[in-house]
Write an enzyme that holds these catalytic residues in place. Structure first.
Site, short mmCIF file in Angstrom:
data_model
loop_
_atom_site.label_atom_id
_atom_site.label_comp_id
_atom_site.label_asym_id
_atom_site.label_seq_id
_atom_site.Cartn_x
_atom_site.Cartn_y
_atom_site.Cartn_z
N HIS A 58 24.61 24.56 38.45
CA HIS A 58 25.57 25.28 39.30
C HIS A 58 26.80 24.39 39.49
CE1 HIS A 58 23.25 28.70 40.54
NE2 HIS A 58 22.29 27.98 41.09
N TYR A 186 26.31 32.71 49.07
CA TYR A 186 25.89 32.86 50.47
C TYR A 186 26.84 33.85 51.12
CZ TYR A 186 23.43 28.37 49.88
OH TYR A 186 22.60 27.37 49.45
N PRO A 278 15.71 26.97 55.43
CA PRO A 278 15.98 26.97 53.98
C PRO A 278 17.46 26.92 53.61
CG PRO A 278 15.23 29.14 54.73
CD PRO A 278 15.06 28.21 55.89
N LYS A 282 17.29 22.18 51.29
CA LYS A 282 17.07 20.74 51.43
C LYS A 282 15.60 20.31 51.43
CE LYS A 282 21.20 19.27 51.45
NZ LYS A 282 21.58 19.04 50.06
N TYR A 369 25.91 19.05 50.44
CA TYR A 369 25.17 20.06 49.68
C TYR A 369 24.57 19.45 48.41
CZ TYR A 369 23.84 24.65 48.04
OH TYR A 369 23.10 25.73 47.64
C1 DHB Z 1 17.42 28.97 47.66
C2 DHB Z 1 18.65 28.60 47.25
C3 DHB Z 1 19.54 28.08 48.15
O1 DHB Z 1 20.77 27.66 47.80
C4 DHB Z 1 19.23 28.00 49.48
O2 DHB Z 1 20.15 27.52 50.34
C5 DHB Z 1 17.99 28.37 49.90
C6 DHB Z 1 17.07 28.86 48.97
C7 DHB Z 1 16.46 29.50 46.67
O3 DHB Z 1 16.85 29.71 45.50
O4 DHB Z 1 15.30 29.72 47.00
#
Ligand code: DHB
Length: 376
Positions: A58, A186, A278, A282, A369
């Site tokens: 990404h 997001y 989530p 992290k 991030y």
């Molecule tokens: C997932 C991806 C993310 O960027 C996140 O913040 C939480 C979960 C995922 O792909 O499960």
């Protein structure tokens, strides 16, 4: 399994005790976005081949807000690092394959696990397999057994300090065998948060914020897709490919840290010591950084330097709190809080506006991030 792998490669004998079956572990849908430090840790441990072949890099973090606007942060540009979409379940498969190749002993289906003599130089672990009792004597016990495991609570309560924050909503998550959106997205929408993620070119992962008391049965596929689409900007809503879900679950959101992360010869890592919401992905990455520090400290111990183990808890917690604070902040930025005051709502909108107009603010988000650097 990663700690075991790192120790085995360093010539340190170890045994893994798992409460679940191998099939159960491989069946669980878990996290999916790796920080660059996690990618490099896996590569350095000889675990990078399939990740590099199948994982998707990404380059941007995208935030939709005010219904239409899309803020895209180019992490390579602002902080010189990327992220990788590669599922935790795949990593788990890679680790089991590596353990088999290295001849590591892994006990599955272990019941009634009890940790003993943790403050002595010779701790032990006892457990039952198929009704037969087993005992392992070792130099150290690594408590990598998750929030519900026995390790954290083996530390006397009066020696533990727990910090907790519970958020007033959950996430409904689905997996579908459909092509994902080309970007990680997001959304902060007046109907609530949404997230479009992926596992591979034919496997998508989506989430929408839901009321805290909702049950999976409240969310049939039609309701999920229409709610997700309603929360996306028009371009992404039009691009979204829907299909039957192959997995659906609801997760509550919370932050939790238990300090310290060690007690005598017991060392905690991952969810045994801390939980993050989530948002920002992290949890897995923190578990990797814990075991990276812990493996280095154990290797140093056998090379004659005990300081790494005595510093482990404080060092791990510095990084843990970095991610705990970041995931709390990202959660606060992107969700609609029930009963939010008009002031708080405007302040959140202003923060999104600032983020979309300030390279400094984007740099701060991206730096956390992609993952703060490891300490040496
Ligand atoms: C997932 C991806 C993310 O960027 C996140 O913040 C939480 C979960 C995922 O792909 O499960």
């Amino acid at each position: 399994m990663l700690l075991s792998h790192l120790l085995t490669r360093a010539g340190i004998e170890n045994i893994v005790i798992e409460r679940q079956s191998k099939a159960h572990v491989l069946d669980r849908i878990r996290a999916g976005v790796l920080e660059w430090g996690t990618v490099e840790t896996l590569r350095d441990a000889g675990l990078g081949d399939r990740m590099d072949a199948e994982g998707k890099v990404h380059e941007t973090i995208n935030i939709a807000w005010r219904g239409r606007e899309l803020l895209s942060i180019d992490t390579a540009d602002v902080v010189g690092k990327l992220m990788m979409a590669y599922g935790q379940t795949r990593i788990q498969e890679d680790l089991f394959d590596a353990a088999e190749a290295l001849g590591t002993t892994v006990f599955f289906d272990a019941q009634d696990v009890v940790l003993g003599d943790l403050t002595s130089d010779a701790p032990n672990v006892t457990f039952d397999i198929d009704g037969e009792s087993c005992r392992i004597d070792a130099d150290f016990v690594a408590g990598c057994d998750g929030f519900h495991g026995v390790s954290r609570v083996a530390i006397p309560e009066q020696l533990r300090t727990e910090y907790e924050k519970v958020y007033p909503f959950g996430w409904v998550g689905i997996m579908s065998e459909t092509p994902p959106l080309p970007i990680l997205l997001y959304a902060n929408h007046e109907r609530g948060f949404a997230l479009c993620s992926m596992r591979n070119p034919m496997l998508s992962r989506y989430y929408v914020q839901c009321p805290i008391d909702d049950q999976v049965e409240d969310w049939n596929d039609d309701r999920f897709w229409s709610e997700l689409i309603a929360r996306l900007p028009p371009v992404q809503a039009a691009q979204l490919v829907t299909g039957p879900s192959i997995e659906k679950s609801i997760a509550p959101l919370r932050s939790f840290v238990s300090e310290p992360m060690s007690y005598g010869r017991l060392f905690l890592a991952g969810d045994a010591a801390h939980i993050v919401p989530p948002t920002g992905a992290k949890g897995l990455n923190l578990a990797v950084s814990d075991v990276r520090y812990l493996s280095q400290a154990i290797v140093a111990h056998y090379a004659g330097d005990p300081s790494g183990l005595s510093d482990y808890s404080a060092k791990a917690l510095r990084r843990v709190w970095g991610a705990v604070r970041f995931s709390w902040w990202l959660t606060s930025l992107l969700h609609r809080f029930p009963h939010q005051s008009a002031f708080d709502q405007r302040a959140q909108e202003q923060e999104l506006f600032y983020l979309s107009s300030s390279r400094a603010a984007q740099t701060a988000l991206a730096e956390q991030y992609v993952g703060l650097p490891f300490e040496s």
